[in-house]
Design a protein around this motif. Structure first.
Motif, PDB file in Angstrom:
ATOM      1  N   UNK A  75      -8.633   8.877  -8.029  1.00  0.00           N
ATOM      2  CA  UNK A  75      -7.439   9.000  -7.327  1.00  0.00           C
ATOM      3  C   UNK A  75      -7.546   9.452  -6.040  1.00  0.00           C
ATOM      4  N   UNK A  76      -8.245  10.524  -5.785  1.00  0.00           N
ATOM      5  CA  UNK A  76      -8.257  11.049  -4.353  1.00  0.00           C
ATOM      6  C   UNK A  76      -8.853   9.992  -3.526  1.00  0.00           C
TER       7      UNK A  76
ATOM      8  N   UNK B 247       0.763  -1.374  -0.008  1.00  0.00           N
ATOM      9  CA  UNK B 247       0.097   0.058  -0.098  1.00  0.00           C
ATOM     10  C   UNK B 247       0.727   1.223  -0.013  1.00  0.00           C
ATOM     11  N   UNK B 248       2.007   0.969   0.566  1.00  0.00           N
ATOM     12  CA  UNK B 248       3.087   2.277   0.355  1.00  0.00           C
ATOM     13  C   UNK B 248       3.511   2.409  -1.154  1.00  0.00           C
ATOM     14  N   UNK B 249       3.766   1.522  -1.809  1.00  0.00           N
ATOM     15  CA  UNK B 249       3.966   1.529  -3.285  1.00  0.00           C
ATOM     16  C   UNK B 249       2.649   2.030  -3.909  1.00  0.00           C
ATOM     17  N   UNK B 250       1.543   1.646  -3.565  1.00  0.00           N
ATOM     18  CA  UNK B 250       0.434   2.163  -4.384  1.00  0.00           C
ATOM     19  C   UNK B 250       0.008   3.417  -4.193  1.00  0.00           C
TER      20      UNK B 250
ATOM     21  N   UNK C  87      -8.051   5.751   0.636  1.00  0.00           N
ATOM     22  CA  UNK C  87      -8.275   4.439   1.481  1.00  0.00           C
ATOM     23  C   UNK C  87      -6.763   4.035   1.798  1.00  0.00           C
ATOM     24  N   UNK C  88      -5.815   4.261   0.811  1.00  0.00           N
ATOM     25  CA  UNK C  88      -4.287   3.686   1.270  1.00  0.00           C
ATOM     26  C   UNK C  88      -3.959   4.556   2.351  1.00  0.00           C
TER      27      UNK C  88
END
Length: 746
Positions: free
Chosen positions: A468-469, A369-372, A474-475
């Protein structure tokens, strides 16, 4: 020339050997034999699956030759020989060894009965769907570290981002240096439930965990009979699980019954099925049971079916218990839950294993999720730049038309530098000087195509920006809250369970140990008869007495004994072989016997029988031994009451042979006769008593190249006459001499 300086390091040889051996041992433990607790895979398995992933051999694509997979894996990641890689690939495709096969094999991948797989040039394989989804997904999202391969020309994952606890689902077996691992397979759905339970309550203990994970679930089914021991095994990570095959008793015509084995213990896979059939044959041959008529292996692709037909009136339950006790139908699976954790081998219980797995799940979820999030933030930056650019698109076009090169246009967009650009008006120049796009935004604007200015495209851009926002929110929520991350992991686990969970095959229960009711043997006197061809049998005493004359003349050996006794065969090589009287055929006088070679370790082609006597009589008396070289001794007969089937009855010097063995019952005389016709009469008491392992003492002094021809044992009142060169010699009239003398010439 100058002599090259060499640095010689003096060190203790033992220290060098110790360090080298420890390095080798650790290499085998970490890099070959033991699975990693995080993904439950050994290096060869991990590398093979990753290579298939890299080659694109997915579950929804055509099969590829195993030889291609093996060669590619060996060349890129695993330089340890093709056989080890192919064997690993085969095992990962066998559903009778793995609770969850990771490879979809096409062709002959072996059978449960131990048949090997076809050569790798004939078989094909591809990844299973679960392997693609739960073992190899997200490798492109920086969820695990990549390390250089053996020659540093490729990168390989240090561990696969496995989302289910594979080490428990598929188990593991491996022999390292000084340690071994043996982890049983478990039910997929139960293990997922156990992981969820741990995530909701990290303080869960082994007993509570076993409410979800009941025990092992072997692909071959069967019954675990020691349920009460599982708590200790799963707490400590080691112990013994008792497994039985599943047996059904079927009625047949004529009141007969048959035992049908439909599931076998996991330990019986392979050659042990053949061994089980041989063990059942042995039970019949050794008369452990007379109730089995026939046994046949009717197993097929549909499953195991071994049929044992019984006599009418046979006790089927008792036969089942006999099979549990005497064959592999009930066996022990040794558990040693050893795996590599944090770079070192560790034996752990079921809860620590799940703890390591869950910690790994949090780690790969955090990295994912950091990468995403980083990607979404980049997209957001670009999208905001494009939206802003749409509002001032006329100005941007004027900047581009007035620029001599991309560098000047980019400098204007990012830093508001207008000196190198021609504008139509001063107003445009002032507006351009106020622009402050980022580097990424400026690059995106310069690469933007004109069709993006269509109204619908701008609308789609705005919708994508909103999405995207939402993704960013979410992430950030998942990364900012362990609870939110746990929900995501659990949701994914539930999806896997829904699609791949199967019903448990192995029954977990407490079953009493098998007790065999052996038929009591009616003890009786019998007569052992052995003919000149070495065939032995027993008859009852009345039968012998009715046929005494024929029995004595036709047979080489006649010995009265009990049917519960043993017979001791002494051979000229100095060995004693024992045979249980019950193992000999018992019947009518004219019935054919069985070769003594088949009932004992006696080999008629290598040795000859010197004496045969029942153990009961032997153990109650002293036994005389005499050899070809004139060595004599007396041994206590109780020394021959041993459990072994073959022992050394006496010690022989090189070139010597055992000539005579006799039981001494009283004040016997010994007459030693050499091949040069010297006779020496001794009292039996002259021969000292020794242990069976002793050589003995010299009974008669022999000349060069002279040997003993015969040794006679005479009772106190016995009379015997022998013929020497047509002259009769009365042995009982010879003068009594001394041991180790020459004797008299006849």
């Amino acid at each position: 020339m100058e002599a090259r300086a060499e640095n010689l390091i003096r060190t203790e040889y033992s220290e060098v050997m110790q360090k080298a051996y420890i390095d080798y041992a650790m290499s085998v433990i970490i890099a070959r034999a033991l699975p990693d607790v995080r993904d439950g895979l050994k290096p060869v398995q991990r590398r093979t699956l990753y290579d298939m992933h890299e080659l694109g051999i997915r579950y929804d694509r055509p099969y590829r030759k195993c030889a291609r997979i093996v060669g590619d894996t060996m060349g890129k990641y695993h330089p340890h020989g093709d056989s080890s890689i192919y064997e690993s690939l085969v095992v990962m495709a066998q559903d009778f060894k793995k609770g969850l096969p990771l490879v979809d094999g096409h062709g002959n991948f072996g059978s449960i009965e131990g048949d090997g797989a076809a050569a790798m040039r004939y078989t094909e394989a591809r990844l299973q769907k679960i392997t693609q989804e739960a073992y190899l997904a997200d490798l492109d999202k920086d969820v695990v570290d990549f390390v250089p391969n053996f020659d540093e020309t490729e990168k390989e994952p240090e561990v696969l981002p496995v989302k289910v606890p594979n080490i428990l689902i598929n188990g593991a077996e491996g022999i390292a240096v000084g340690m071994a691992t043996s982890i049983p397979p478990h039910n997929f759905g139960e293990v997922i439930d156990g992981v969820k339970a741990y995530m909701k309550n990290p303080d869960i203990n082994t007993e509570q965990m076993m409410e979800y994970i009941k025990g092992p679930d072997f692909p071959t089914g069967g019954i675990v009979t020691n349920k009460d021991d599982l708590l200790s095994i799963y707490s400590t990570g080691s112990g013994k699980i008792k497994v039985r095959g599943k047996v059904e008793i079927e009625k047949m015509k004529g009141g007969k019954e048959r035992i049908v084995i439909t599931e076998i213990p996991y330990t019986m896979i392979g050659a042990n099925i053949g061994k089980f059939l041989n063990d059942v044959y042995s039970l019949v041959e050794t008369k452990k049971t007379n109730d089995i008529v026939d046994i046949s292996n009717q197993s097929s692709k549909e499953g195991i079916r071994i049929v044992i037909e019984l006599k009418r009136g046979a006790d089927a339950e008792n036969i089942c218990n006999l099979l549990y006790k005497k064959t592999k139908l009930e066996d022990t699976f040794s558990v040693n839950m050893l795996a590599v954790a944090d770079g070192r081998p560790e034996t752990m219980g079921i809860v620590p294993m799940i703890r390591h797995h869950v910690n790994f799940q949090y780690e790969i979820a955090t990295r994912k999720y950091k990468t995403l999030l980083e990607k979404e933030l980049e997209k957001k930056e670009v999208q905001e730049g494009l939206i802003k650019a749409c509002d001032v698109i006329d100005l941007i076009i004027e900047i581009l038309r007035g620029s001599k090169n991309i560098k000047d246009a980019k400098a204007c967009l990012v830093h508001g530098k207008t000196d190198a650009i021609k504008f139509k008006s001063e107003e445009s120049k002032q507006l351009a000087a106020q622009l402050q796009f980022t580097e990424k935004q400026a690059t995106a604007i310069l690469e933007m195509r004109l069709y993006k200015l269509i109204g619908l495209e701008i609308e789609a851009l705005l919708k994508e920006h909103d999405k995207t926002l939402k993704n960013i929110a979410t992430y950030e929520n998942i990364l900012g809250s362990r609870t939110a991350m746990a929900k995501v992991i659990i949701k994914e686990l539930e999806a896997f369970k829904k699609e791949y969970a199967k019903e448990r095959k192995t029954v977990i229960d407490n079953v009493e140990a098998a007790v065999v009711e052996e038929k009591k043997i009616e003890e009786m006197d019998v007569v052992f008869l052995m003919d000149r061809f070495g065939y032995g049998r027993t008859v009852d005493v009345p039968t012998y007495e009715r046929n005494k004359e024929a029995a004595d003349s036709e047979n080489k050996c006649v010995v009265l004994c009990r049917n519960t006794d043993k017979l001791c065969l002494f051979t000229d090589t100095g060995k004693m072989h024992s045979i249980k009287v019950l193992d000999l055929p018992f019947g009518k006088f004219r019935d054919k016997g069985q070769p003594i070679d088949n009932l004992s370790n006696y080999d008629s082609s290598q040795e000859n029988i010197v004496y045969l006597m029942n153990l009961q009589k032997l153990a109650e008396h002293k036994v005389f031994f005499g050899t070809k070289n004139g060595m004599c001794k007396v041994v206590d007969g109780s020394e021959f009451d041993v459990a072994k089937r073959t022992i050394a009855a006496t010690k022989l010097t090189e070139g010597d042979m055992l000539l005579t063995v006799r039981v001494l019952e009283g004040e016997e005389s010994l007459i030693l006769r050499s091949d040069k016709e010297y006779f020496l009469r001794l009292e039996a008491s002259e021969i000292p008593q020794k242990k069976k392992g002793a050589v003995g003492v010299r009974g008669m002094r022999l000349a060069a190249r002279e040997q003993m021809q015969e040794i006679y044992v005479l009772p106190p009142d016995g009379e015997e006459v022998v013929t020497v060169k047509e002259k009769e010699v009365a042995l009982h009239r010879l003068h009594i001499g001394k041991r180790d003398t020459r004797g008299v010439k006849k």
